[in-house]
Motif scaffolding. Structure first.
Motif, PDB file in Angstrom:
ATOM      1  N   LEU A  54      11.512   6.858 -35.775  1.00  0.00           N
ATOM      2  CA  LEU A  54      11.158   7.247 -34.313  1.00  0.00           C
ATOM      3  C   LEU A  54      10.731   6.028 -33.495  1.00  0.00           C
ATOM      4  CD1 LEU A  54       9.228  10.551 -34.863  1.00  0.00           C
ATOM      5  CD2 LEU A  54      11.560  10.224 -34.264  1.00  0.00           C
ATOM      6  N   PRO A  55       9.912   4.837 -33.935  1.00  0.00           N
ATOM      7  CA  PRO A  55       9.832   3.639 -33.005  1.00  0.00           C
ATOM      8  C   PRO A  55      11.039   3.333 -32.465  1.00  0.00           C
ATOM      9  CG  PRO A  55       8.566   3.441 -35.132  1.00  0.00           C
ATOM     10  CD  PRO A  55       9.702   4.783 -35.442  1.00  0.00           C
ATOM     11  N   GLN A  56      11.900   2.984 -33.071  1.00  0.00           N
ATOM     12  CA  GLN A  56      13.315   2.501 -32.541  1.00  0.00           C
ATOM     13  C   GLN A  56      14.004   3.542 -31.634  1.00  0.00           C
ATOM     14  OE1 GLN A  56      15.826   1.224 -35.740  1.00  0.00           O
ATOM     15  NE2 GLN A  56      14.304   1.329 -37.072  1.00  0.00           N
ATOM     16  N   ALA A  57      13.705   4.820 -31.810  1.00  0.00           N
ATOM     17  CA  ALA A  57      14.362   5.749 -30.945  1.00  0.00           C
ATOM     18  C   ALA A  57      13.813   5.895 -29.497  1.00  0.00           C
ATOM     19  CB  ALA A  57      14.191   7.336 -31.551  1.00  0.00           C
ATOM     20  N   ALA A  58      12.617   5.342 -29.356  1.00  0.00           N
ATOM     21  CA  ALA A  58      12.222   5.183 -27.961  1.00  0.00           C
ATOM     22  C   ALA A  58      13.276   4.570 -27.054  1.00  0.00           C
ATOM     23  CB  ALA A  58      10.942   4.377 -28.088  1.00  0.00           C
ATOM     24  N   ASP A  59      14.032   3.474 -27.430  1.00  0.00           N
ATOM     25  CA  ASP A  59      15.334   3.040 -26.751  1.00  0.00           C
ATOM     26  C   ASP A  59      16.285   3.741 -26.423  1.00  0.00           C
ATOM     27  OD1 ASP A  59      13.569   1.041 -26.484  1.00  0.00           O
ATOM     28  OD2 ASP A  59      14.418  -0.146 -28.308  1.00  0.00           O
ATOM     29  N   LEU A  60      16.594   5.086 -27.182  1.00  0.00           N
ATOM     30  CA  LEU A  60      17.822   5.852 -26.909  1.00  0.00           C
ATOM     31  C   LEU A  60      17.749   6.456 -25.442  1.00  0.00           C
ATOM     32  CD1 LEU A  60      17.933   8.375 -30.052  1.00  0.00           C
ATOM     33  CD2 LEU A  60      19.802   6.645 -29.127  1.00  0.00           C
ATOM     34  N   PRO A  61      18.910   6.351 -24.761  1.00  0.00           N
ATOM     35  CA  PRO A  61      19.090   6.616 -23.403  1.00  0.00           C
ATOM     36  C   PRO A  61      19.122   8.320 -23.458  1.00  0.00           C
ATOM     37  CG  PRO A  61      21.055   6.006 -24.240  1.00  0.00           C
ATOM     38  CD  PRO A  61      20.211   5.823 -25.509  1.00  0.00           C
ATOM     39  N   CYS A  62      18.843   9.096 -24.070  1.00  0.00           N
ATOM     40  CA  CYS A  62      18.677  10.554 -24.056  1.00  0.00           C
ATOM     41  C   CYS A  62      17.672  10.981 -25.079  1.00  0.00           C
ATOM     42  CB  CYS A  62      20.299  10.862 -24.526  1.00  0.00           C
ATOM     43  SG  CYS A  62      20.706  10.597 -26.257  1.00  0.00           S
ATOM     44  N   PRO A  63      17.560  12.321 -24.898  1.00  0.00           N
ATOM     45  CA  PRO A  63      16.434  12.878 -25.916  1.00  0.00           C
ATOM     46  C   PRO A  63      16.940  12.993 -27.354  1.00  0.00           C
ATOM     47  CG  PRO A  63      16.808  14.338 -23.907  1.00  0.00           C
ATOM     48  CD  PRO A  63      17.673  13.140 -23.865  1.00  0.00           C
ATOM     49  N   LEU A  64      16.117  12.601 -28.512  1.00  0.00           N
ATOM     50  CA  LEU A  64      16.414  12.777 -29.589  1.00  0.00           C
ATOM     51  C   LEU A  64      15.634  13.923 -30.124  1.00  0.00           C
ATOM     52  CD1 LEU A  64      17.242  11.639 -32.495  1.00  0.00           C
ATOM     53  CD2 LEU A  64      15.189  10.591 -32.580  1.00  0.00           C
TER      54      LEU A  64
END
Ligand SMILES: Cc1cc2nc3c(=O)[nH]c(=O)nc-3n(C[C@H](O)[C@H](O)[C@H](O)COP(=O)(O)O)c2cc1C
Length: 106
Positions: A87-97
């Motif tokens: 989850l901490p890394q997913a903050a940088d995703l350009p779309c919803p996870l």
């Protein structure tokens, strides 16, 4: 992508009817992000459970004349590890996870 199409889920507008199916990119953020670049409006992580799961014994994947069959058995490191590492890394995703959570009891 046809931007004229849109739908709403959890007060969020999505411009594509496609979501990347859970498990097809595991927990790998690069693959999940590629799913978005290939047209998915949001990506779904592999399913996680309260406790870590080893999953099924091999063979887990078999190719047939009609396509691939997989029976992984929800192998995953457990929700605590997913919260800590993914989850901490997913903050940088350009779309919803969307995080898929599988339960064993109500
Ligand atoms: C390699 C692979 C792994 C999958 N792992 C999961 C998973 O962890 N959790 C889950 O709910 N579904 C998992 N699925 C199922 C997919 O999310 C999806 O429901 C399935 O591929 C059927 O999609 P379709 O109805 O669009 O063909 C997996 C599918 C594949 C091919």
């Amino acid at each position: 992508m046809n931007k004229a199409y849109s739908w709403t889920l959890w007060n969020r507008k999505f411009d594509s009817p496609i979501l990347l199916a859970s498990g097809t990119a595991g927990f790998g953020l690069e693959l999940l992000e590629q799913g978005y670049r290939d047209g998915a409006a949001a990506v779904i992580s592999k399913a996680t459970t309260l406790k870590p799961r080893e999953g099924n014994q091999p063979p887990r994947i078999v190719e047939t004349r009609f396509g691939m069959l997989n029976s992984i058995g929800l192998a995953n490191p457990g929700v605590d590890e997913v919260l800590e590492t993914l989850l901490p890394q997913a903050a940088d995703l350009p779309c919803p996870l969307i995080v898929n959570v599988a339960g064993e009891t109500v």
